[in-house]
Structures are given as C-alpha cells and as structure tokens.
Design a protein around this motif. Structure first.
Motif, PDB file in Angstrom:
ATOM      1  N   LEU A   1      -3.966   0.751  -6.776  1.00  0.00           N
ATOM      2  CA  LEU A   1      -4.637   0.477  -5.498  1.00  0.00           C
ATOM      3  C   LEU A   1      -3.867   1.106  -4.333  1.00  0.00           C
ATOM      4  O   LEU A   1      -4.428   1.390  -3.289  1.00  0.00           O
ATOM      5  N   ARG A   2      -2.553   1.299  -4.523  1.00  0.00           N
ATOM      6  CA  ARG A   2      -1.739   1.928  -3.474  1.00  0.00           C
ATOM      7  C   ARG A   2      -1.500   3.393  -3.789  1.00  0.00           C
ATOM      8  O   ARG A   2      -0.821   4.094  -3.046  1.00  0.00           O
ATOM      9  N   GLY A   3      -1.940   3.849  -4.948  1.00  0.00           N
ATOM     10  CA  GLY A   3      -1.702   5.229  -5.355  1.00  0.00           C
ATOM     11  C   GLY A   3      -3.011   5.989  -5.432  1.00  0.00           C
ATOM     12  O   GLY A   3      -3.630   6.297  -4.420  1.00  0.00           O
ATOM     13  N   LYS A   4      -3.436   6.204  -6.666  1.00  0.00           N
ATOM     14  CA  LYS A   4      -4.657   6.982  -6.913  1.00  0.00           C
ATOM     15  C   LYS A   4      -5.855   6.437  -6.122  1.00  0.00           C
ATOM     16  O   LYS A   4      -6.650   7.195  -5.596  1.00  0.00           O
TER      17      LYS A   4
ATOM     18  N   PRO B   1      12.187  -9.359   8.830  1.00  0.00           N
ATOM     19  CA  PRO B   1      10.768  -9.071   9.054  1.00  0.00           C
ATOM     20  C   PRO B   1      10.249  -8.022   8.061  1.00  0.00           C
ATOM     21  O   PRO B   1      11.028  -7.236   7.521  1.00  0.00           O
ATOM     22  N   GLY B   2       8.950  -8.020   7.834  1.00  0.00           N
ATOM     23  CA  GLY B   2       8.341  -7.031   6.939  1.00  0.00           C
ATOM     24  C   GLY B   2       7.554  -6.012   7.731  1.00  0.00           C
ATOM     25  O   GLY B   2       7.273  -6.217   8.911  1.00  0.00           O
ATOM     26  N   TYR B   3       7.233  -4.899   7.082  1.00  0.00           N
ATOM     27  CA  TYR B   3       6.411  -3.879   7.757  1.00  0.00           C
ATOM     28  C   TYR B   3       5.569  -3.117   6.730  1.00  0.00           C
ATOM     29  O   TYR B   3       5.893  -3.103   5.543  1.00  0.00           O
ATOM     30  N   PHE B   4       4.501  -2.499   7.230  1.00  0.00           N
ATOM     31  CA  PHE B   4       3.657  -1.674   6.359  1.00  0.00           C
ATOM     32  C   PHE B   4       4.204  -0.252   6.336  1.00  0.00           C
ATOM     33  O   PHE B   4       4.548   0.298   7.377  1.00  0.00           O
ATOM     34  N   ARG B   5       4.245   0.333   5.132  1.00  0.00           N
ATOM     35  CA  ARG B   5       4.622   1.752   5.066  1.00  0.00           C
ATOM     36  C   ARG B   5       3.395   2.567   5.464  1.00  0.00           C
ATOM     37  O   ARG B   5       2.292   2.338   4.934  1.00  0.00           O
ATOM     38  N   PRO B   6       3.546   3.535   6.384  1.00  0.00           N
ATOM     39  CA  PRO B   6       2.358   4.220   6.894  1.00  0.00           C
ATOM     40  C   PRO B   6       1.639   5.054   5.835  1.00  0.00           C
ATOM     41  O   PRO B   6       0.424   5.228   5.914  1.00  0.00           O
ATOM     42  N   TRP B   7       2.358   5.541   4.823  1.00  0.00           N
ATOM     43  CA  TRP B   7       1.716   6.492   3.913  1.00  0.00           C
ATOM     44  C   TRP B   7       0.946   5.838   2.770  1.00  0.00           C
ATOM     45  O   TRP B   7       0.086   6.451   2.167  1.00  0.00           O
ATOM     46  N   ASP B   8       1.242   4.573   2.438  1.00  0.00           N
ATOM     47  CA  ASP B   8       0.429   3.913   1.394  1.00  0.00           C
ATOM     48  C   ASP B   8      -0.028   2.513   1.813  1.00  0.00           C
ATOM     49  O   ASP B   8      -0.699   1.829   1.051  1.00  0.00           O
TER      50      ASP B   8
ATOM     51  N   ALA C   1       9.809  -0.810  -3.839  1.00  0.00           N
ATOM     52  CA  ALA C   1       8.477  -0.204  -3.916  1.00  0.00           C
ATOM     53  C   ALA C   1       8.542   1.230  -4.437  1.00  0.00           C
ATOM     54  O   ALA C   1       9.564   1.895  -4.299  1.00  0.00           O
ATOM     55  N   PRO C   2       7.463   1.696  -5.072  1.00  0.00           N
ATOM     56  CA  PRO C   2       7.473   3.065  -5.591  1.00  0.00           C
ATOM     57  C   PRO C   2       7.586   4.089  -4.456  1.00  0.00           C
ATOM     58  O   PRO C   2       7.107   3.849  -3.351  1.00  0.00           O
ATOM     59  N   THR C   3       8.235   5.212  -4.767  1.00  0.00           N
ATOM     60  CA  THR C   3       8.338   6.270  -3.767  1.00  0.00           C
ATOM     61  C   THR C   3       7.040   7.070  -3.731  1.00  0.00           C
ATOM     62  O   THR C   3       6.173   6.913  -4.589  1.00  0.00           O
ATOM     63  N   GLN C   4       6.972   7.960  -2.756  1.00  0.00           N
ATOM     64  CA  GLN C   4       5.784   8.805  -2.604  1.00  0.00           C
ATOM     65  C   GLN C   4       5.558   9.651  -3.859  1.00  0.00           C
ATOM     66  O   GLN C   4       4.424   9.885  -4.255  1.00  0.00           O
ATOM     67  N   GLU C   5       6.677  10.079  -4.476  1.00  0.00           N
ATOM     68  CA  GLU C   5       6.555  10.888  -5.698  1.00  0.00           C
ATOM     69  C   GLU C   5       6.031  10.048  -6.856  1.00  0.00           C
ATOM     70  O   GLU C   5       5.256  10.505  -7.669  1.00  0.00           O
ATOM     71  N   GLU C   6       6.494   8.793  -6.919  1.00  0.00           N
ATOM     72  CA  GLU C   6       6.122   7.944  -8.057  1.00  0.00           C
ATOM     73  C   GLU C   6       4.669   7.491  -7.990  1.00  0.00           C
ATOM     74  O   GLU C   6       4.039   7.243  -9.009  1.00  0.00           O
ATOM     75  N   ASN C   7       4.179   7.292  -6.803  1.00  0.00           N
ATOM     76  CA  ASN C   7       2.823   6.758  -6.674  1.00  0.00           C
ATOM     77  C   ASN C   7       2.121   7.461  -5.514  1.00  0.00           C
ATOM     78  O   ASN C   7       2.060   6.968  -4.406  1.00  0.00           O
ATOM     79  N   MET C   8       1.600   8.648  -5.812  1.00  0.00           N
ATOM     80  CA  MET C   8       1.014   9.502  -4.788  1.00  0.00           C
ATOM     81  C   MET C   8      -0.232   8.869  -4.173  1.00  0.00           C
ATOM     82  O   MET C   8      -1.147   8.486  -4.884  1.00  0.00           O
TER      83      MET C   8
END
Lengths: 293, 418
Positions: B144-147, B359-366, B407-414
């Motif tokens: 859901l956060r990748g493909k 505090p928590g935050y959303f990663r902008p790319w996923d 959390a998975p990196t950008q490479e791990e979960n595009m």
C-alpha cells in the motif's frame, strides 16, 4: 515405530477428539431438525450464549457451579424459544423457520456485541485442569481429555434417552410419522419443547467446553455452525450414528489436512461433504423421510 | 430606487431574496456553496465491525468518536463542526461501495479508517478517483506504501516492515536469530503473506534457519494440529504472522499445549492480549502503542479515554483518534479543507504529537508516518492485574536513532505518486 508414523497417529487421535466437539453441537442440530423439521440457524448463537454464560457466571458462582448452570440455562432458553416461536413453524413452509432462525441468530450475535463488546473476552482453563498427559511420545492437555469425557457422557446420555426410554420412543415415532403419533392421542408439543431444550442445551454445553480454548467473542457461533451443518449433512438426517461417524470423520480429515496441507484445513470439510453427497445424496446413514421427499 | 431600498430593508423580503440566491447558488455550484456555508466538515469513517477484525474495528470507532468530540468541544475547525459518518466496511467490495457513496452522496471531506489491507486498497482507489483524502489507520501491507501507493492516501498505521524490524531488533538482542531453526504460522490472506515475506527476508539476512511455514485459514479457531506439529518439529523459535482473533486463540492454545519454545510474532494488538488473558498471553511482540507508554500526552490520553469509555484505550483506537486530530490540525493551520493544501501540509516539514515520547511525521515520498514503536511481552510479576500483566518496552528505535530506521527505504519499497 518411525517418528513420522507416530506424528500421524497423534494427529488422527487429535482429529477424533476434535470430532467430539463437532458432535456435541451437530447432535442438537440434527435432533431438532429430525423432529420439528426446523433448520436451526441460531444453533451457533446458543453455543455462543453458553460460552458467555460460563465466563459471566464463573465470577460469582465459581467454575464448578457455573459449568452446570450455564448449559442448563441455555437449555431452558431453548425451551422458551420453542414454546413461543418454533412451535408456530412446524407445519409452515420451511423457508419461514429458516428466515426466523437466521434472524434470531443475528439478534443474539448483535445483542452479545452490544452487551459485551466485540473484543474477545479473556477466559482461561480452570486451575485444576492445567497440565498435560504424557504417555511415551503421546502428549495431550488435561483439559481437552476432560472435555472428551464430558462430551462422551453427553452423547451416551442422549443416546440412552432417545433409545431406552418411553420419551425416546415418542421422539422416534414423531420423527417417522407425526400424524400417527397424534392419532394415538399423544401430544407432540411437550416432547418438542423437551427436544429443543436438549438440543439447544447441548449447543450451550459445547460453548461452555470450548470457551477457554477458542476466544469468547460474538461471532463464535457462526464459525462453528457451518462445521456443524457439514457434519449433519454428511451423517445423514435422522441418524444418530450417522452424525457420530460424520463428526469423527470430519475431525480426522481436518486434523490430517492441518498437518499435511494447512491452507486447505477448512476447505477439507466441504470437499468431504461434496464427495459424500455425490456418492450418497442422503448422507452416510441417512434415512428416507416421506414428508421431506 | 427608493422602492428597491425599501424592499431590501423589509426583513421578510430580504430573507426571501437571500434564501433564493443561496438556493440558486446551491443548485449551480453545490461544492462551492457547501464549502462556504459553514455546515459541518464530514468525515467518512470505514472500518470492519464484524468478522475476525471486528474487535479492533470497535476500538477504531471509539477513538474516532472521541477525536471528533474533542475537536467539536474546542469549537470545531474554521468555525465548522466535525461530523463523523461511521460504517462497517465488511470486505473490499462493500468497503469500495460504501466509500463511493460517502464521497458522492454524503460529500465527505475526507475518508478515515480501515484495518484490512485489501479493503484499504479498495478505498484508496475510490479516494484517488474522487481526489479525496484517505487517512488509513490499520492496513499493514507494505504494498500500500509501495507498488499501490497513492498521493491521496496517508498511513497512520505502521507497515509490516516496521513491525518486523521492531521485533527483529528484540530477537537479535536476545540472540534468537543467528543459526536458530524457526517455524512460521501465517494468516492465509494478503496481510499474512506480506508479513511472512518480510519476516523471512529479515530472518534470512540475519542467518536464521527456516524450517517451515503453514498458511492457516483466517476462520480457523482451533490449532491443536499445528501445536502438535510444533512439538514434533522442536524448532528453536516459532514466529506468528497471524491476524485478529487467530492471534488470540493461537497464543492461548500455545500456552495450553505447554510449549516452551520461544514464541514471537510480527503483529500484535492489545485486543488479542486482553483476549488471551493473563494465563494465556505468551511470546514477545511488536506493537505500535500501548496504554503503558510513558509519555505525558499518552497518559493524559489514557485518562481521557477511560473517562469517556470506561475502559483502557487499545492501539487501534489511538490511530483513528490521531488521524482525525491530525486532519483537524491540518485544516486549521492551512485554513482550508482543500485536498491539495492539506496534502502539501502533511507532506511538509510538520510533525505531530502522536502520544509518544517523540513527535511523528509523514514521509513525503510514501506518506508513511514514522513514530516510536514498542515490544510487549508477559509481565514476570505473578500478581499483576488485568491491566498490567503485560510489559511494554522502551521505544524502538532508541532515542539516539532516527525514527526512519524501521521503515523501508525508497529503494526497498518504491512508491511513485501518479
């Protein structure tokens, strides 16, 4: 003996034990259907009530007394449901009783959800039944062996009641030819009340027995009901021994599938049912019913 | 001119004029009129209420309801109250239909909720088509956060990789991975399969020896066959990738069969722990939050929740609560309910009080929210009560580590937003 063979024997033994749990709930379903022609879709809901009662009553009455009171209370509830509802459907279109019991099961499930919440209630095996029995390579929890004895006692008791008493003779006659029983001047109404009390009480007893093993939650009745139906269908209508054989068969098949190919463990029941129905549409030991043909 | 002035000053006539103008405007541009009219901000809340995820869904509704009550008690947002429409999402098909109806007929300003990853995907597709925001609160699947990621979907729930790495750190710490023979039991649907995949990857990378994995149907309640199998195979570690009521029952029966092999898993919820009970709970598990979290805002939240619902909050209640509070904060700070502005705000350099130490935050790319997680296991205190027969670890990652290590990196979960 090779280890693998011991494993398989252990799984077969476990399957037979599981069969007894199925049997308890399927037996009540079968006798209510045989005598009243009612497919009790609320049977699982009464099983759930049994489980909730033992959780609820154990606190105030203690486990021992709650263990006796809970199934009896469910049985009494069953008699009331027969007296006020089921009775109206014996001579009606079977669809009506099907709809009624379906609705009843939903009302009970939602009522349990409203009263106790959707989360499973925590309930543990009583202290005295902790521990395991180990004989050589065989191993089994004490509580489940205790359950087995209770289940055997309930099944044997039911068999004696139906086959060795005057009450049982009326029940059997009622199953085969209700009109003739009435013509003889015997009222089937009190018999039906008793049969529903017994059948539904057995469902309550299975709930009481399984409460510490599977979670006590509102949908627990639905989960077991399907398996109970499969047992009744495979065993054949009206046959006491048919249901017994089918329950054991279902238990063993499920146990072995869980061992060799777990993803199909639930599906195995339905495949078995399919196979039996193709080969013997009336079920393993089913009799021919004139009024259902 | 005099006439006009007179007529306009007549209260009845002015009301009529305004009424018809508003009516006409409403007909012509309903969306515009609605946004301006000060009516409630509607939140469509979907979550499973029945079935094996039902227990968590019940807490989701309690959390969401409480958040809406708090927002409204504080005067609402932009002078408008929040209105919560909550429904049983049942399964992916029903979830999709209901999400569609909430967006089209009820004109909700955002969708919140869900637990099943399959239903979450169905709702995300509706949200993307309708360009409506969807804050998902319980779907774990990495895909859901990748493909399957979407610009309109934000993830309050941790993904499977985050769970696996949390428990993985605990297992590595206890020397339970390298060279150890492990058996897995997995819920036979998308979530379980994904979790098993992540678990296996982690165990392989860290030198564990894989014995077997059994896929168990989600409607199975009785596990004696599997438990006998564990006793027969005698692995060093048993890993559960089960879900919902399965977890409760498997854990209870694991204890009943007196198996002394270390037991762990990559997904656990407080409903399952409470359901298993003091004598039935075993193993060590990752969890996103518990009522034992030692942070001032967490303690205040627990107190408020107990006051409102007469019971302890569950981790699922926290996610749905936070989703709505974060939505309210985003709307208040952007002074807008426009989806593009809110997305920009959530993607921006903003962090939120997530009832934890940091505090928590959303990663902008996923759009994955990163926050502190925990592990939970049975308390060694024999006299522990029903609220504390489990103990919650210190936060994972540790205070000196980046929140993103789990959390998975950008490479791990595009993830590529369309």
């Amino acid at each position: 003996m090779p280890t693998e063979l011991i494993f398989i024997i252990q799984q077969v033994a476990n399957g037979l034990l599981l069969g007894f749990y199925y049997l308890l709930i399927a037996l009540g379903l079968s006798i209510i259907f045989s005598l009243g022609g009612i497919v009790n879709l609320a049977h699982g809901a009464f099983y759930a009530i049994g489980a909730y009662l033992i959780v609820f009553l154990s606190d105030s009455l203690g486990y021992g007394l709650a263990f006796v009171v809970s199934p009896v209370a469910v049985g009494v509830l069953g008699m009331l449901v027969e007296r006020f509802f089921f009775r109206r459907f014996y001579r009606a279109d079977p669809t009506l009783s099907l709809l009624f019991t379906f609705a009843l099961s939903m009302v009970i499930e939602q009522a349990l959800r409203m009263i106790f919440g959707a989360s499973p209630l925590s309930f543990s095996i009583p202290e005295f039944a902790h521990g395991q029995v180990i004989v050589g390579d065989f191993f089994y929890p004490v509580y489940r062996i205790g359950m087995l004895f209770v289940a055997i006692a309930a099944v044997v008791g039911t068999w004696l009641l139906l086959n060795r008493t005057a009450f049982g003779k009326i029940v059997k006659a009622g199953i085969n030819d209700p009109d003739m029983v009435r013509a003889m001047g015997i009222s089937l109404n009190p018999v039906m009340t008793a049969v529903c009390g017994l059948g539904i009480g057995l469902a309550g007893l299975s709930g009481v027995l399984l409460a510490p093993i599977t979670g006590v939650q509102p949908a627990m009745g639905q989960e077991i009901l399907t398996a109970a139906f499969v047992v009744v269908v495979i065993g054949g209508l009206g046959s006491f021994w048919g249901v017994v054989v089918a329950a054991m068969l279902v238990g063993v098949i499920r146990g072995l599938t869980s061992y060799f190919y777990p993803p199909a463990s639930e599906a195995s029941l339905y495949l078995l049912m399919l196979l039996i129905l193709v080969l013997r549409p009336r079920g393993l030991l089913g009799e021919k019913f004139e009024r259902l043909e | 001119m005099t006439d006009e002035k007179n007529s306009a000053s007549s209260p009845r006539r002015r009301l009529l004029l305004q009424g018809s103008a508003a009516f006409a405007a409403g007909l012509a541009v309903p969306g515009f009129a609605r946004a301006q009219d000060g009516g409630p901000i509607r939140i469509g809340h979907l979550t499973p209420r029945t079935g094996f995820l039902g227990p968590m869904g019940e807490y989701a509704v309690l959390g969401a309801t409480m958040a809406v009550e708090e927002v409204n008690a504080a005067g609402g947002v932009l002078g408008r109250k929040f209105e919560l429409l909550t429904e049983d999402s049942v399964n992916p098909q029903t979830a999709s239909t209901k999400a569609q109806r909430m967006v089209e007929r009820d004109k909700v300003d955002a969708l919140v909720g869900e637990i099943s990853s399959a239903s979450g995907l169905a709702i995300a597709q509706v949200a993307a088509r309708a360009k409506t925001l969807f804050l998902q609160t319980g779907c774990n699947s990495d895909e859901l956060r990748g493909k399957n990621c979407s610009r309109y979907m934000f993830h309050l729930e941790a993904c499977n990789t985050m769970y696996v790495r949390t428990i993985g750190q605990a297992l590595l710490r206890d020397g339970m991975v390298k060279g150890k023979r492990w058996m897995a039991f997995t819920a036979d649907y998308a979530f379980g399969h994904d979790l098993f995949k992540q678990t296996k990857k982690f165990m392989d990378e860290n030198g564990a020896v894989f014995v077997s994995n059994d896929m168990l149907p989600t409607d199975a309640t009785e596990f004696s066959a599997s438990l006998l199998k564990i006793r027969q195979q005698k692995p060093d570690l048993v890993m559960s990738n089960l879900a919902g009521n399965q977890t409760t029952n498997f854990t209870k029966q694991y204890n009943e069969f007196n198996i002394d092999i270390p037991f762990a898993g990559a997904d656990m919820n407080m409903t399952s722990i409470w359901g298993a009970g003091k004598n039935g709970f075993s193993g060590v598990w990752p969890i996103i939050w518990t009522h034992q979290v030692q942070a001032p805002s967490a303690k205040e939240f627990v107190a408020r929740f107990q006051k409102r619902w007469k019971k302890l909050p569950e981790n699922q209640a926290v996610n749905d609560y936070l989703a709505i509070k974060i939505l309210a904060e985003a709307m208040a700070r952007t002074k807008s309910v426009e989806v593009d502005k809110i997305i920009a705000f959530l993607e921006g350099d903003n962090s939120f009080d997530v009832l934890r130490g940091r505090p928590g935050y959303f990663r902008p790319w996923d759009h994955q929210m990163v926050y502190e997680m925990y592990t939970v296991q049975p308390s060694e205190d024999k006299n522990a009560g029903k609220d504390d027969f489990m103990v919650t670890s210190k936060p994972v990652p540790a205070a000196d580590q980046s929140l993103e290590v789990l959390a998975p990196t950008q490479e791990e979960n595009m993830c590529k937003f369309a």
